[in-house]
Design a protein around this motif. Structure first.
Motif, PDB file in Angstrom:
ATOM      1  N   UNK A   2     -13.244 -26.753 -13.618  1.00 54.33           N
ATOM      2  CA  UNK A   2     -14.638 -26.745 -14.062  1.00 54.33           C
ATOM      3  C   UNK A   2     -14.839 -25.735 -15.188  1.00 54.33           C
ATOM      4  N   UNK A   3     -15.762 -26.059 -16.051  1.00 55.62           N
ATOM      5  CA  UNK A   3     -16.085 -25.125 -17.139  1.00 55.62           C
ATOM      6  C   UNK A   3     -16.875 -23.950 -16.583  1.00 55.62           C
ATOM      7  N   UNK A   4     -16.654 -22.802 -17.158  1.00 54.55           N
ATOM      8  CA  UNK A   4     -17.302 -21.585 -16.709  1.00 54.55           C
ATOM      9  C   UNK A   4     -18.663 -21.449 -17.396  1.00 54.55           C
ATOM     10  N   UNK A   5     -19.737 -21.281 -16.621  1.00 50.73           N
ATOM     11  CA  UNK A   5     -21.081 -21.167 -17.189  1.00 50.73           C
ATOM     12  C   UNK A   5     -21.368 -19.774 -17.735  1.00 50.73           C
ATOM     13  N   UNK A   6     -20.544 -18.783 -17.401  1.00 52.09           N
ATOM     14  CA  UNK A   6     -20.721 -17.446 -17.963  1.00 52.09           C
ATOM     15  C   UNK A   6     -20.207 -17.410 -19.398  1.00 52.09           C
ATOM     16  N   UNK A   7     -19.156 -18.204 -19.692  1.00 49.77           N
ATOM     17  CA  UNK A   7     -18.589 -18.277 -21.038  1.00 49.77           C
ATOM     18  C   UNK A   7     -18.670 -19.714 -21.552  1.00 49.77           C
ATOM     19  N   UNK A   8     -19.858 -20.164 -21.961  1.00 50.51           N
ATOM     20  CA  UNK A   8     -19.992 -21.548 -22.409  1.00 50.51           C
ATOM     21  C   UNK A   8     -19.425 -21.747 -23.815  1.00 50.51           C
ATOM     22  N   UNK A   9     -19.110 -23.004 -24.118  1.00 49.01           N
ATOM     23  CA  UNK A   9     -18.676 -23.381 -25.458  1.00 49.01           C
ATOM     24  C   UNK A   9     -19.927 -23.527 -26.309  1.00 49.01           C
ATOM     25  N   UNK A  10     -19.938 -22.884 -27.491  1.00 46.35           N
ATOM     26  CA  UNK A  10     -21.098 -22.968 -28.379  1.00 46.35           C
ATOM     27  C   UNK A  10     -20.640 -23.446 -29.749  1.00 46.35           C
ATOM     28  N   UNK A  11     -21.581 -24.009 -30.513  1.00 43.84           N
ATOM     29  CA  UNK A  11     -21.311 -24.430 -31.881  1.00 43.84           C
ATOM     30  C   UNK A  11     -21.999 -23.460 -32.824  1.00 43.84           C
ATOM     31  N   UNK A  12     -21.286 -23.008 -33.835  1.00 40.73           N
ATOM     32  CA  UNK A  12     -21.844 -22.154 -34.870  1.00 40.73           C
ATOM     33  C   UNK A  12     -22.046 -23.007 -36.114  1.00 40.73           C
ATOM     34  N   UNK A  13     -23.288 -23.113 -36.595  1.00 40.88           N
ATOM     35  CA  UNK A  13     -23.606 -23.958 -37.733  1.00 40.88           C
ATOM     36  C   UNK A  13     -23.883 -23.086 -38.952  1.00 40.88           C
ATOM     37  N   UNK A  14     -23.400 -23.519 -40.107  1.00 38.00           N
ATOM     38  CA  UNK A  14     -23.537 -22.766 -41.346  1.00 38.00           C
ATOM     39  C   UNK A  14     -24.998 -22.674 -41.769  1.00 38.00           C
TER      40      UNK A  14
END
Length: 54
Positions: A2-14
């Motif tokens: 399972x993915x960890x909710x403390x360290x979520x994957x985020x997108x950085x947009x220019x």
């Protein structure tokens, strides 16, 4: 696994408006605010601010 909710994957947009994105992880406990990093945008060939998308 399972993915960890403390360290979520985020997108950085220019912020240069090119639509270029980076994908990374962040720790929500240490940085609850939106993350901004200065990274390279190959479309404009400059280092610009990248802001977290939600």
């Amino acid at each position: 696994m399972a993915r960890n909710e403390v360290r979520p994957v985020i997108k950085l947009k220019s912020t240069a408006g090119t639509g270029y994105t980076y994908v990374t992880r962040k720790n929500r406990r240490n940085t609850p605010d939106r993350l901004t990093l200065r990274k390279y945008d190959p479309t404009v060939r400059l280092h610009v601010l990248f802001r977290e998308e939600r």
